[in-house]
Design a protein around this motif. Structure first.
Motif, PDB file in Angstrom:
ATOM      1  N   GLN A 125       4.365   6.237   3.849  1.00 17.28           N
ATOM      2  CA  GLN A 125       4.286   7.616   4.324  1.00 17.28           C
ATOM      3  C   GLN A 125       4.789   7.727   5.756  1.00 17.28           C
ATOM      4  OE1 GLN A 125       0.223   8.861   3.784  1.00 17.28           O
ATOM      5  NE2 GLN A 125       0.343   8.768   1.536  1.00 17.28           N
ATOM      6  N   THR A 181       0.843  -1.196   0.000  1.00 21.62           N
ATOM      7  CA  THR A 181       0.000   0.000   0.000  1.00 21.62           C
ATOM      8  C   THR A 181       0.879   1.246   0.000  1.00 21.62           C
ATOM      9  OG1 THR A 181      -0.126   0.116   2.422  1.00 21.62           O
ATOM     10  CG2 THR A 181      -1.832  -1.175   1.274  1.00 21.62           C
ATOM     11  N   ALA A 182       0.342   2.329  -0.546  1.00 19.95           N
ATOM     12  CA  ALA A 182       1.085   3.584  -0.581  1.00 19.95           C
ATOM     13  C   ALA A 182       1.183   4.197   0.811  1.00 19.95           C
ATOM     14  CB  ALA A 182       0.415   4.560  -1.548  1.00 19.95           C
ATOM     15  N   GLU A 183       0.159   3.979   1.632  1.00 19.98           N
ATOM     16  CA  GLU A 183       0.131   4.590   2.961  1.00 19.98           C
ATOM     17  C   GLU A 183       1.264   4.076   3.846  1.00 19.98           C
ATOM     18  OE1 GLU A 183      -2.429   3.335   1.384  1.00 19.98           O
ATOM     19  OE2 GLU A 183      -3.625   5.150   1.009  1.00 19.98           O
ATOM     20  N   SER A 184       1.674   2.841   3.624  1.00 15.47           N
ATOM     21  CA  SER A 184       2.725   2.272   4.475  1.00 15.47           C
ATOM     22  C   SER A 184       4.081   2.916   4.239  1.00 15.47           C
ATOM     23  CB  SER A 184       2.821   0.766   4.234  1.00 15.47           C
ATOM     24  OG  SER A 184       3.177   0.499   2.882  1.00 15.47           O
ATOM     25  N   ASN A 240       4.029   9.725   9.161  1.00 18.44           N
ATOM     26  CA  ASN A 240       3.001  10.555   9.817  1.00 18.44           C
ATOM     27  C   ASN A 240       1.937  11.016   8.807  1.00 18.44           C
ATOM     28  OD1 ASN A 240       4.340  10.365  12.318  1.00 18.44           O
ATOM     29  ND2 ASN A 240       5.658  12.124  11.788  1.00 18.44           N
ATOM     30  N   GLY A 241       1.592  10.099   7.906  1.00 15.80           N
ATOM     31  CA  GLY A 241       0.537  10.401   6.944  1.00 15.80           C
ATOM     32  C   GLY A 241       0.963  11.305   5.801  1.00 15.80           C
ATOM     33  N   GLN A 242       2.264  11.604   5.689  1.00 16.56           N
ATOM     34  CA  GLN A 242       2.735  12.474   4.624  1.00 16.56           C
ATOM     35  C   GLN A 242       3.921  11.829   3.898  1.00 16.56           C
ATOM     36  OE1 GLN A 242       3.659  16.265   6.368  1.00 16.56           O
ATOM     37  NE2 GLN A 242       1.535  16.984   6.287  1.00 16.56           N
ATOM     38  N   ILE A 243       4.067  12.183   2.629  1.00 16.20           N
ATOM     39  CA  ILE A 243       5.201  11.705   1.846  1.00 16.20           C
ATOM     40  C   ILE A 243       6.430  12.528   2.228  1.00 16.20           C
ATOM     41  CG2 ILE A 243       6.119  11.408  -0.490  1.00 16.20           C
ATOM     42  CD1 ILE A 243       3.244  11.225  -1.497  1.00 16.20           C
ATOM     43  N   TYR A 288       4.117  -0.580  -4.452  1.00 12.04           N
ATOM     44  CA  TYR A 288       4.422   0.845  -4.423  1.00 12.04           C
ATOM     45  C   TYR A 288       5.866   1.045  -3.962  1.00 12.04           C
ATOM     46  CZ  TYR A 288      -0.599   1.330  -4.850  1.00 12.04           C
ATOM     47  OH  TYR A 288      -1.896   1.245  -5.306  1.00 12.04           O
TER      48      TYR A 288
END
Length: 529
Positions: free
Chosen positions: A219, A214-217, A221-224, A245
């Motif tokens: 990030q 997943t892309a979220e993993s 703190n929720g940001q790239i 990803y």
């Protein structure tokens, strides 16, 4: 007689050669006669309006070129600020021609201004307000980038279309940001559109993290992370339906612009792949990137998707390879796209017009009828008005048309509907040349000069007049070819070749026929003219 004999041999050789190149392949194709391939390859090509094909009107999204320049300079400023340890809170680009830096401490104002000097070649820096600076692209840079994007798009499309093997395509600019693409004889329209419109942007980037499901993993703190981006790609498990990803840097170590050539090949599993070779600068940059990151993964990204992410085992400076779940056709298309270079901006299809072969057949039939009717009317007029000398003009005219067909086939010119108009016009110019010569001969005969003297005077005194008129017409054809689009160029090519062949037939062939006729007489007292 010896002089006449050599002239006749020359005429016969010219006729056989040009009839073999220009006329025979047409007849052989029409009646299914088996002929050598090298000769049939010389068959006269037909344009879009005669052979059918597709015409596309595309719009170049020039804002993409502006955004690319803005993003590049924005990342350059980010790196420069990192080197100088200048803190900031945010770096964003609200539109294609601007970017904004926020949160620069007042104490760092002087250092920031010095760090931003490099990007000010393309951007105007606004006055800093509360640590926020806005950079706006200079107007002249905007105009130049938009113009260059359209020109580069046209050149890239030309290279891709030429790789497709399309005969005499026409790629012309319309207005400020539109391109007209004509592809004669193309039947697989979707393949042509996919190759023309594919961005073809190849980027090689070091993988910072991944692959992840997943892309979220990836990030924090929720940001790239700053200066990074997440790119989707093929699953590392081999499942074609799944997506992995990768976290990579925004700035590529090497791009497709650093590639010298690309070709279809096979990978270690004997599966279709694309191999490519770097140019000198690309090899240097790739050698540095791979040498500094041995043991890490290298993401091979094509048009925003990771095709593969192999592990770097050693420093690489010359060659690379793209592997993945490719078919042979996909490998061939991808190699073509990489060789031709990436598009500088996206293309939008505004219009697609497919012209069927049946319409082209009707055009050919109408043009053929017009040519035959015109030729017959000319023959009748010349025979009635100039009597037996009219036969001379008719023979010279037929030679002219055969030579014209042969010249067009030999140089690979394309016959279009306007080209047929140039073909008919060539017949008129050829007859006009004979009329000038014949009228001069008649004047010499009426002045009481002998037949041979009158004939020689007619050709000699009209020769420079014909040269002058033909050169003037050639200049007009040159301007039409240089400034015109596809159909007008077809007319110009036919006209120019017709003028060249007409000088040969109206002077050399016609005079030789007169000399041959008069050589058969002991006393040439009269001339049927």
């Amino acid at each position: 007689m010896a002089k006449i004999r050599w002239k006749l041999i020359t005429i016969a050789i010219v006729l056989v050669v040009f009839a073999g190149v220009g006329v025979y392949p047409i007849v052989a194709a029409r009646y299914g006669v088996h002929s050598p391939g090298w000769l049939m390859d010389k068959q006269l090509k037909l344009g879009l309006d005669l052979n059918g094909g597709v015409q596309l009107v595309l719009r170049v999204q020039t804002d993409d070129a502006l955004k690319l320049e803005t993003d590049s300079d924005m990342e350059r400023l980010r790196q420069e600020m990192a080197k100088r340890n200048i803190p900031f809170t945010n770096l964003t680009s609200p539109d294609p021609t601007r970017f904004r830096v926020e949160g620069v401490p007042p104490a760092q104002d002087a250092a920031f201004r010095q760090a931003s000097n490099e990007v000010q070649a393309n951007f105007e820096r606004g006055a800093g307000v509360n640590g926020t600076y806005v950079f706006t692209m200079r107007p002249n840079i905007v105009v130049n980038l938009r113009t260059e994007a359209v020109v580069q798009a046209r050149q890239t499309i030309e290279r891709r279309v030429n790789e497709l093997g399309v005969t005499e395509p026409s790629i012309a600019q319309q207005g400020d940001d539109q391109l007209s693409v004509q592809l004669p004889g193309v039947t697989d329209v979707e393949r042509a559109k996919s190759i023309i419109g594919s961005p073809g942007l190849l980027e090689l980037k070091i993988v910072e993290q991944g692959p992840a499901s997943t892309a979220e993993s990836l990030q924090v703190n929720g940001q790239i992370p700053v200066g990074m981006e997440i790119v989707p790609g093929a699953s590392s498990t081999g499942d074609a339906s799944a997506t992995s990803y990768y976290l990579v840097r925004k700035v590529a170590a090497v791009t497709g612009r650093d590639i010298r050539t690309a070709r279809a090949s096979l990978d270690e599993n004997n599966q279709p792949a694309v191999s490519f070779t770097f140019n000198t600068e690309g090899g240097r940059k790739f050698g540095n990137a791979t040498g500094e990151n041995i043991g890490r993964q290298l993401a091979i990204i094509l048009d925003g998707r990771v095709q593969s992410a192999p592990r770097i085992e050693s420093r690489i400076t010359t060659d690379g390879r793209i592997t993945g779940s490719f078919t042979q056709d996909e490998v061939a298309n991808l190699s073509l796209i990489l060789r031709s270079g990436a598009l500088p901006a996206r293309l939008d299809y505004l219009q697609e017009q497919t012209i069927g072969p049946s319409l082209g057949a009707d055009s050919i039939r109408s043009g053929f009828i017009a040519s035959v009717v015109g030729l017959l009317l000319i023959v009748v007029f010349m025979l009635i008005y100039y009597k037996l000398s009219g036969v001379n003009a008719v023979v010279a005219l037929i030679f002219n048309l055969v030579i014209l067909l042969g010249l067009m086939a030999y140089i690979g010119a394309v016959m279009t509907l306007p080209g047929i108009a140039g073909f008919v016009l060539t017949m008129g110019i050829g007859v006009d040349s004979n009329v000038l010569i014949f009228e001069r001969i008649k004047e010499e005969l009426e002045a009481g000069h002998g037949v041979r003297t009158s004939m020689n005077a007619g050709f000699n005194r009209v020769f420079w007049t014909l040269v002058d008129t033909h050169i003037a017409a050639l200049i007009s054809a040159a301007f039409l070819f240089n400034f015109g689009t596809g159909p007008i160029r077809g007319f110009a090519v036919t006209l120019a070749l017709g003028l060249a062949s007409n000088l040969f037939t109206s002077i050399f062939v016609s005079q030789t026929l007169f000399e041959l006729e008069l050589s058969q007489r002991k006393q040439a007292a009269t001339l049927s003219i």
